[in-house]
Design an enzyme around this catalytic site. Structure first.
Site, PDB file in Angstrom:
ATOM      1  N   ILE A   1      53.112  37.862  19.672  1.00  0.00           N
ATOM      2  CA  ILE A   1      53.435  39.336  19.555  1.00  0.00           C
ATOM      3  C   ILE A   1      54.077  39.371  17.961  1.00  0.00           C
ATOM      4  CG2 ILE A   1      53.381  40.021  21.657  1.00  0.00           C
ATOM      5  CD1 ILE A   1      56.314  39.816  21.765  1.00  0.00           C
ATOM      6  N   ASP A   2      53.765  40.358  17.428  1.00  0.00           N
ATOM      7  CA  ASP A   2      54.503  40.489  16.081  1.00  0.00           C
ATOM      8  C   ASP A   2      55.966  40.325  16.159  1.00  0.00           C
ATOM      9  OD1 ASP A   2      51.898  41.266  15.322  1.00  0.00           O
ATOM     10  OD2 ASP A   2      52.373  43.492  15.760  1.00  0.00           O
ATOM     11  N   LYS A   3      56.380  39.867  14.750  1.00  0.00           N
ATOM     12  CA  LYS A   3      57.883  39.741  14.443  1.00  0.00           C
ATOM     13  C   LYS A   3      58.651  41.116  15.144  1.00  0.00           C
ATOM     14  CE  LYS A   3      61.153  39.746  10.648  1.00  0.00           C
ATOM     15  NZ  LYS A   3      61.303  39.740   9.183  1.00  0.00           N
TER      16      LYS A   3
END
Length: 303
Positions: free
Chosen positions: A137-139
């Site tokens: 999942i994105d930062k």
């Protein structure tokens, strides 16, 4: 850094690029090869291609390996929120602001660095940079991830991702009011043709399907549930922006002028469910949205 150059022979034509390279590098997993292709470290005749590209006679393929840099990834004493752990896997609740795995220029402070300190037995399928990482999942997206401790678990979990049997549910706050109660965005996603940092809806991209449902409406925003059928990079962010409802706080796909002082998009991986690779039993985990997310909802409700 190591560079390998390969020329395609006539009898090898029409084989998928990833499968072709697996033949030449039997010690590398298909996932590892696909990650190299996705990271644009594989070029065919000087151009970036996708994993499903069918190689042609006399194609010149250049692969860039950066194994020596990968070996610098070190364990770090970073606190992680472990929801569940056994001999096969770990389920963690990742905070906003933490990158999942090291990449070019970022070798510390990631979830992988924390995991290497937490335990030494992580699967090696995705190489040294991404040990145990089944999905990302994105930062600036918070929420649940499952990490594999061995290759058998990794393969079985990855297969569930591939056949869309893994439950992945997100909560997001988007701009403007969505009128319909629910909907589906079925649009292909690929790297933006002009801005390589961004993803975009592109007609020849990989198929991406996002189902969404309204949870609550506010004056200028909508709280929604998103269920992923596929897992493309930035999928929810790209799809919601595409239909005119970008995520609140999104610095890449959202409004240039933001009303709230946020460190990133309001997107939380709330629920994750899968078949345990050893027991065969279905497991499901759920977490609440972070406090900063709750505060924005509280403000909107008052308005």
């Amino acid at each position: 850094m190591e560079i390998k150059e390969i020329s395609v022979c006539g009898e090898e034509e029409k084989i998928r690029l990833d499968l072709f390279l697996c033949k030449y590098f039997p010690d590398k997993s298909r996932n590892y090869i696909q990650n190299l292709i996705e990271d644009e470290l594989v070029k065919v005749n000087g151009k970036v291609k996708k994993s499903n590209y069918k190689v042609r006679n006399k194609d010149n393929i250049i692969m860039t390996f950066s194994e020596p840099v990968h070996m610098n990834i070190k364990a770090e004493d970073i606190p992680i929120d472990v929801l569940y752990e056994d001999k096969d896997l770990i389920v963690v609740n990742k905070p906003q602001g933490m990158i999942v795995h090291p990449a070019a220029g970022v070798y510390t402070g990631t979830l992988v660095n924390a995991l290497l300190n937490h335990c030494s037995d992580l699967s090696g399928i995705n190489g040294v940079m991404r040990p145990g990482i089944v999905h990302r999942i994105d930062k600036d997206t918070s929420g649940i991830l499952v990490v594999a401790k061995n290759d058998n678990s990794h393969n079985k979990l990855a297969m569930q991702l591939k056949d869309h049997s893994m439950t992945r549910e997100y909560v997001a706050l988007v701009e403007e009011v969505i009128k319909e109660e629910k909907g589906t965005v079925d649009r292909p996603i690929a790297r933006h043709p002009k801005d390589k940092i961004k993803m975009a809806v592109v007609h020849d991209g990989k198929r991406a399907i996002t189902h969404y449902e309204v949870l609550e409406r506010f004056k200028n925003n909508t709280l929604i549930k998103c269920v992923l059928e596929t897992g493309r990079t930035h999928q929810i962010r790209v799809h919601m922006s595409y239909i005119g409802h970008p995520l609140v706080g999104d610095p890449v796909y959202g409004y240039k002028k933001q009303r709230f002082n946020l460190n990133g998009q309001l997107l939380h991986a709330k629920k994750l469910g899968f078949i345990h690779p050893s027991t065969g039993k279905y497991m499901e985990f759920e977490t609440e949205v972070p406090d900063y997310f709750k505060r924005i909802i509280k403000v909107l409700r008052k308005r």
